[in-house]
Design an enzyme around this catalytic site. Structure first.
Site, PDB file in Angstrom:
ATOM      1  N   LEU A   1       0.819  -1.204   0.000  1.00  0.00           N
ATOM      2  CA  LEU A   1       0.000   0.000   0.000  1.00  0.00           C
ATOM      3  C   LEU A   1       0.858   1.262   0.000  1.00  0.00           C
ATOM      4  O   LEU A   1       0.450   2.303  -0.498  1.00  0.00           O
ATOM      5  CB  LEU A   1      -0.921   0.020   1.228  1.00  0.00           C
ATOM      6  CG  LEU A   1      -1.972  -1.086   1.301  1.00  0.00           C
ATOM      7  CD1 LEU A   1      -2.666  -1.052   2.658  1.00  0.00           C
ATOM      8  CD2 LEU A   1      -2.985  -0.918   0.179  1.00  0.00           C
TER       9      LEU A   1
ATOM     10  N   GLY B   1       9.368   5.953   5.807  1.00  0.00           N
ATOM     11  CA  GLY B   1      10.708   5.993   6.358  1.00  0.00           C
ATOM     12  C   GLY B   1      11.005   4.866   7.323  1.00  0.00           C
ATOM     13  O   GLY B   1      12.163   4.489   7.506  1.00  0.00           O
ATOM     14  N   PHE B   2       9.950   4.301   7.950  1.00  0.00           N
ATOM     15  CA  PHE B   2      10.179   3.282   8.964  1.00  0.00           C
ATOM     16  C   PHE B   2       9.704   1.896   8.553  1.00  0.00           C
ATOM     17  O   PHE B   2       9.783   0.963   9.329  1.00  0.00           O
ATOM     18  CB  PHE B   2       9.492   3.683  10.276  1.00  0.00           C
ATOM     19  CG  PHE B   2       9.959   5.000  10.794  1.00  0.00           C
ATOM     20  CD1 PHE B   2      11.311   5.293  10.875  1.00  0.00           C
ATOM     21  CD2 PHE B   2       9.044   5.966  11.178  1.00  0.00           C
ATOM     22  CE1 PHE B   2      11.745   6.518  11.350  1.00  0.00           C
ATOM     23  CE2 PHE B   2       9.480   7.186  11.647  1.00  0.00           C
ATOM     24  CZ  PHE B   2      10.831   7.474  11.733  1.00  0.00           C
TER      25      PHE B   2
ATOM     26  N   ASP C   1       2.642  16.007  13.235  1.00  0.00           N
ATOM     27  CA  ASP C   1       2.895  16.082  11.794  1.00  0.00           C
ATOM     28  C   ASP C   1       1.585  16.039  11.017  1.00  0.00           C
ATOM     29  O   ASP C   1       1.362  15.158  10.195  1.00  0.00           O
ATOM     30  CB  ASP C   1       3.806  14.934  11.364  1.00  0.00           C
ATOM     31  CG  ASP C   1       4.422  15.175   9.992  1.00  0.00           C
ATOM     32  OD1 ASP C   1       4.400  16.324   9.536  1.00  0.00           O
ATOM     33  OD2 ASP C   1       4.907  14.211   9.389  1.00  0.00           O
TER      34      ASP C   1
END
Length: 387
Positions: free
Chosen positions: A91, A95-96, A220
């Site tokens: 999907l 970054g992680f 964020d």
């Protein structure tokens, strides 16, 4: 559909002027980790917290569970649910880690045959990332304890050897970013009413987090983190997810300058998204002409004027009243105040958005004249137009 706190009014500009910090808890026994969690600026944003927009829900309506009620999966379970993490089930990649589509039984949440049962989003975190582990840990300890209709639900997790995975409910319509900026040409432009309802839903989620006893900061907030699950006329089932790092263009000036986060830092990010909703343009776009690449710098002077048409998204022209647009512009300006204490609380933002939502365009009534009167006498009805 998600998680929620009890509400408690707080004022970060007076009672809490220091940035909030997070301390992930240490391994426990019953749920994999103890419930000794430091709720903080990064607790929700360290994970993949998400909001849902359900019409009629109130930010007061929530709670924090004493312990997380999550299903514990084995790595083999999630391999089954994703058909061994097939590449065509990806999907997204962040970054992680990577997020895969998977399936579980609707009642038991046990892994189901590929393509059957309840669709879920399974995030497989990068085992080599220290921040990835912190994100996983915060999600298990923190998001699993939140109950609120404006938070996407974390269903379960897996920690086996070096593998760390999280299982969420699946948001089938993708992100607000995709719909607002139309990555898919087949998508219809979002209407004014739907945009405002999505903003209201997100405001409820933020108000809920900010009003909790521990004052949780989202960190964020941006259009790509607002996930949608069904786009009806009521704007139901829209959601938001967070990241551990602030995004340039959305991050509040105090965070950029000092690295410190406050509750009102989220309000700034909300203002940026609200500006994107009004204009239909990205916060940052290097493809725009010089002087227009930063949306805030470019449009902020125009937001204080009465004539807003030059900056409003032309795709929603005629769908809102001038008063509604003006009030939305003024609210955006307040959210984008440089000084955190001058920004409104999300509770106040929510109230204004609900007022804007109530401002509907009145249908135009044809003027009565001799022709109309004659038509009525002869049984004819004037034609009706959609505006």
């Amino acid at each position: 559909m998600g998680n929620c706190f009890g509400w408690k009014s707080t004022d970060p500009s007076t009672s809490n002027t220091n940035p909030i910090t997070t301390r992930p808890s240490t391994p426990g026994t019953s749920n994999g980790y103890t419930n000794d969690v430091g709720f903080s600026a990064t607790s929700s944003s360290a994970g993949q917290s998400q909001f849902s927009a359900v019409t009629g829900d109130d930010a007061n309506n929530g709670e924090i569970l004493a312990t997380a009620n999550l299903k514990v999966y084995s790595f083999a379970d999630l391999k089954t649910a994703t058909q061994n993490f097939k590449s065509n089930s990806v999907l997204g990649i962040g970054g992680f880690g990577t997020v895969f589509k998977g399936w579980v039984d609707e009642k038991t949440l046990e892994p189901a045959k590929f393509g059957t049962g309840l669709t879920v989003a399974i995030k497989k975190l990068n085992s080599e990332s220290v921040q990835g582990f912190q994100e996983w840990q915060s999600e298990v300890n923190f998001l699993g304890r939140l109950l609120h209709p404006n938070l996407v639900k974390l269903l379960g997790y897996c920690r086996e050897d070096q593998e760390m995975l999280l299982v969420y409910e699946f948001m089938q319509k993708g992100s607000l970013e995709n719909h607002l900026f139309r990555r898919n040409s087949s998508m219809e432009p979002l209407s004014w009413d739907l945009r405002i309802k999505i903003a209201i839903a997100a405001a409820r989620g933020l108000a809920f987090l900010h009003s909790s006893e521990k004052q949780i900061i989202y960190r964020d907030f941006k259009a790509s983190n607002i996930l949608l699950d069904g786009l009806g006329p009521s704007g139901e089932n829209s959601h938001v997810s967070t990241r551990i790092m602030g995004t340039y263009g959305y991050a509040a000036p105090e965070y950029i300058a000092t690295g410190h986060l406050y509750v009102k830092s989220d309000v700034y990010g909300f203002g940026v998204v609200l500006l994107e909703i009004l204009t239909g343009l990205r916060a940052l776009d290097n493809k725009r002409p010089p002087g227009q690449q930063n949306l805030i710098d470019w449009t902020k002077p125009q937001l204080s004027k009465r004539k807003l048409k030059p900056i409003m998204d032309p795709r929603i022209e005629g769908q809102y009243t001038p008063k509604a647009a003006l009030q939305a512009a003024h609210l955006t300006l307040k959210c984008l105040e440089g000084e955190p204490r001058n920004r409104p609380h999300m509770r106040e933002v929510l109230e204004v958005l609900e007022q804007i939502d109530a401002m509907k365009i009145k249908p135009k009534v044809p003027r009565n004249n001799s022709t109309d009167s004659s038509s009525h006498r002869h049984g004819y009805q004037p034609s009706h137009h959609r505006y």
